[in-house]
Design an enzyme around this catalytic site. Structure first.
Site, mmCIF file in Angstrom:
data_model
loop_
_atom_site.group_PDB
_atom_site.id
_atom_site.type_symbol
_atom_site.label_atom_id
_atom_site.label_comp_id
_atom_site.label_asym_id
_atom_site.label_seq_id
_atom_site.Cartn_x
_atom_site.Cartn_y
_atom_site.Cartn_z
ATOM 1 N N ARG A 173 0.844 -1.209 0.000
ATOM 2 C CA ARG A 173 0.000 0.000 0.000
ATOM 3 C C ARG A 173 0.869 1.245 0.000
ATOM 4 O O ARG A 173 0.611 2.203 -0.718
ATOM 5 C CB ARG A 173 -0.902 0.023 1.242
ATOM 6 C CG ARG A 173 -2.024 -0.995 1.274
ATOM 7 C CD ARG A 173 -2.753 -0.870 2.592
ATOM 8 N NE ARG A 173 -3.709 -1.919 2.817
ATOM 9 C CZ ARG A 173 -4.993 -1.863 2.461
ATOM 10 N NH1 ARG A 173 -5.450 -0.784 1.849
ATOM 11 N NH2 ARG A 173 -5.821 -2.856 2.722
ATOM 12 N N ILE A 174 1.903 1.209 0.833
ATOM 13 C CA ILE A 174 2.791 2.377 0.921
ATOM 14 C C ILE A 174 3.571 2.543 -0.371
ATOM 15 O O ILE A 174 3.660 3.649 -0.922
ATOM 16 C CB ILE A 174 3.743 2.240 2.127
ATOM 17 C CG1 ILE A 174 2.940 2.219 3.426
ATOM 18 C CG2 ILE A 174 4.764 3.377 2.134
ATOM 19 C CD1 ILE A 174 3.724 1.755 4.636
ATOM 20 N N ASP A 211 9.048 -6.405 -6.918
ATOM 21 C CA ASP A 211 8.035 -7.071 -6.099
ATOM 22 C C ASP A 211 7.719 -8.404 -6.748
ATOM 23 O O ASP A 211 7.189 -8.443 -7.861
ATOM 24 C CB ASP A 211 6.762 -6.235 -5.977
ATOM 25 C CG ASP A 211 5.800 -6.791 -4.940
ATOM 26 O OD1 ASP A 211 5.553 -8.029 -4.960
ATOM 27 O OD2 ASP A 211 5.287 -6.025 -4.110
ATOM 28 N N ARG A 213 10.783 -2.056 8.024
ATOM 29 C CA ARG A 213 11.239 -2.687 9.262
ATOM 30 C C ARG A 213 12.755 -2.808 9.214
ATOM 31 O O ARG A 213 13.338 -3.084 8.156
ATOM 32 C CB ARG A 213 10.612 -4.081 9.436
ATOM 33 C CG ARG A 213 9.131 -4.077 9.764
ATOM 34 C CD ARG A 213 8.883 -3.521 11.163
ATOM 35 N NE ARG A 213 7.465 -3.588 11.550
ATOM 36 C CZ ARG A 213 6.599 -2.594 11.383
ATOM 37 N NH1 ARG A 213 7.016 -1.469 10.801
ATOM 38 N NH2 ARG A 213 5.351 -2.717 11.775
ATOM 39 N N ASP A 260 14.126 5.429 9.310
ATOM 40 C CA ASP A 260 13.078 5.647 10.307
ATOM 41 C C ASP A 260 12.908 4.410 11.177
ATOM 42 O O ASP A 260 12.254 4.465 12.205
ATOM 43 C CB ASP A 260 11.748 5.998 9.620
ATOM 44 C CG ASP A 260 10.704 6.471 10.607
ATOM 45 O OD1 ASP A 260 11.014 7.383 11.408
ATOM 46 O OD2 ASP A 260 9.575 5.927 10.603
ATOM 47 N N GLU A 299 15.158 -1.823 17.168
ATOM 48 C CA GLU A 299 14.313 -0.653 16.941
ATOM 49 C C GLU A 299 14.936 0.606 17.537
ATOM 50 O O GLU A 299 14.892 1.678 16.928
ATOM 51 C CB GLU A 299 12.924 -0.888 17.556
ATOM 52 C CG GLU A 299 11.948 0.261 17.407
ATOM 53 C CD GLU A 299 11.404 0.417 15.995
ATOM 54 O OE1 GLU A 299 10.924 1.516 15.667
ATOM 55 O OE2 GLU A 299 11.446 -0.556 15.222
ATOM 56 N N HIS A 338 11.088 6.308 14.223
ATOM 57 C CA HIS A 338 9.857 5.634 13.771
ATOM 58 C C HIS A 338 8.670 6.598 13.759
ATOM 59 O O HIS A 338 7.618 6.346 14.344
ATOM 60 C CB HIS A 338 9.557 4.422 14.666
ATOM 61 C CG HIS A 338 8.758 3.357 13.961
ATOM 62 N ND1 HIS A 338 8.761 2.041 14.351
ATOM 63 C CD2 HIS A 338 7.925 3.420 12.885
ATOM 64 C CE1 HIS A 338 7.969 1.327 13.564
ATOM 65 N NE2 HIS A 338 7.456 2.153 12.665
#
Length: 342
Positions: free
Chosen positions: A172-173, A192, A253, A276, A281, A300
């Site tokens: 979607r992004i 993809d 991620r 980001d 994390e 993030h």
């Protein structure tokens, strides 16, 4: 006497502590009260060991409105919710709380992933444009000199005219980034494995292998889901394929990028990065990522923040309204799609 029956579905809010206060404005609570039978101030944080009030609401609930930090909907939790028919997730991925037991019981699920994709795509567009203009380097150089630099003698590789941008993942992004890039003079490459050349052509991009994308792109932006097969998909070999001076953007991620390999490229100064997300994390305090001049590191923030949460709430309440009217969800989550999505 005339007796009226309230046919509005019973709804329970279930999400992490403090989330509801940021997600729902007064107008959302008013709308919830009009659409459903709910206590908009009762928020379940733990469904496995609920308070008496939550247990009573769960037993009556036909719909759960969830967001970040939602408790897992295990078989035991669902046993305590015999009337539950739908989960409306006012955020992106549902993998953290939707279990196989939900699908086995035929519970309908929808998420606001489309709404959450928009700010990530906007962040990515800004990062792509700033990378092409070498904004980070220019700002640092300006601060060092504190006088007008000789721009034209240093900018032969600067600019966004006919630059090649490689997008990893038609999520979607990723698809929203493709839309946002259309007004600009970019050549857009896409990797993809789940789409074919016809679909890529319809998106207006060139479908290529991941190796070719890395080798040809001035900017590589990662939009793939976190799956076993995507772990460290951007590894040392593919980083080495990227042209000197290229920028890697990661808003997906941290695990998708081999961070030690990336760090070696960044420490050498050969590549730039806008990160980001990282692995872990939260980088350790001694990580060079905080101080490297060729790295823009953000905590993030690309996804929905501040008033952007209201967009997710709006989409979620649109779905609640459809459920209350007996209509199917406009944006349902299908279990089969979760095997190759976030």
């Amino acid at each position: 006497m005339h007796h009226t029956t309230d046919n509005r579905p019973a709804l329970l809010l279930a999400m992490g502590p403090g989330i509801a206060g940021h997600l729902l404005a007064d107008r959302h609570r008013t709308r919830l009260a009009a659409l459903t039978r709910t206590d908009p101030h009762l928020v379940a944080h733990d469904l496995a060991a609920p308070t008496a009030a939550v247990a009573k609401a769960l037993a009556d609930a036909e719909v759960l409105l969830t967001c970040w930090g939602a408790p897992p909907l295990t078989a035991d939790v669902l046993d305590a919710a015999p009337r539950l028919r739908a989960v409306v997730h006012a955020a992106g991925s549902v993998k953290h709380h939707i279990t196989d037991a939900c699908w086995e019981r035929g519970i309908a699920v929808t998420s606001a992933a489309a709404a959450n994709a928009l700010p990530v795509a906007e962040y990515t567009l800004a990062a792509i444009l700033f990378a092409g203009k070498e904004v980070l380097r220019s700002a640092q150089r300006y601060a060092e000199l504190r006088t007008a630099p000789a721009w034209l003698s240093r900018t032969e590789h600067t600019g966004n005219y006919r630059r090649t941008v490689g997008l990893v993942g038609a999520s979607r992004i990723g698809r929203r980034v493709i839309e946002l890039l259309r007004p600009f003079d970019f050549e857009v490459l896409l990797y993809d494995p789940y789409i074919d050349g016809t679909e890529a052509a319809s998106l207006g991009v060139e479908q290529v292998s991941l190796d070719a994308l890395c080798a040809r792109s001035s900017v590589v932006s990662v939009h793939a889901p976190q799956l076993p097969e995507t772990h460290h998909m951007i590894d040392a070999r593919r980083l080495a394929l990227m042209p000197t001076g290229a920028t890697l953007i990661n808003t997906a991620r941290g695990s998708l990028v081999d961070e030690p390999a990336l760090l070696a490229e960044l420490l050498s100064g050969r590549l730039h990065a806008v990160l980001d997300v990282t692995e872990p994390e939260l980088p350790p305090r001694e990580s060079p990522l905080y101080d490297l001049p060729n790295v823009l590191l953000t905590p993030h923030i690309a996804g929905s923040l501040g008033n952007e949460l209201y967009r997710m709430a709006d989409q979620a309440l649109d779905e609640v309204e459809r459920f209350a009217a007996g209509l199917p969800f406009a944006d349902p989550v299908h279990p089969a799609a979760l095997h190759h999505s976030a």
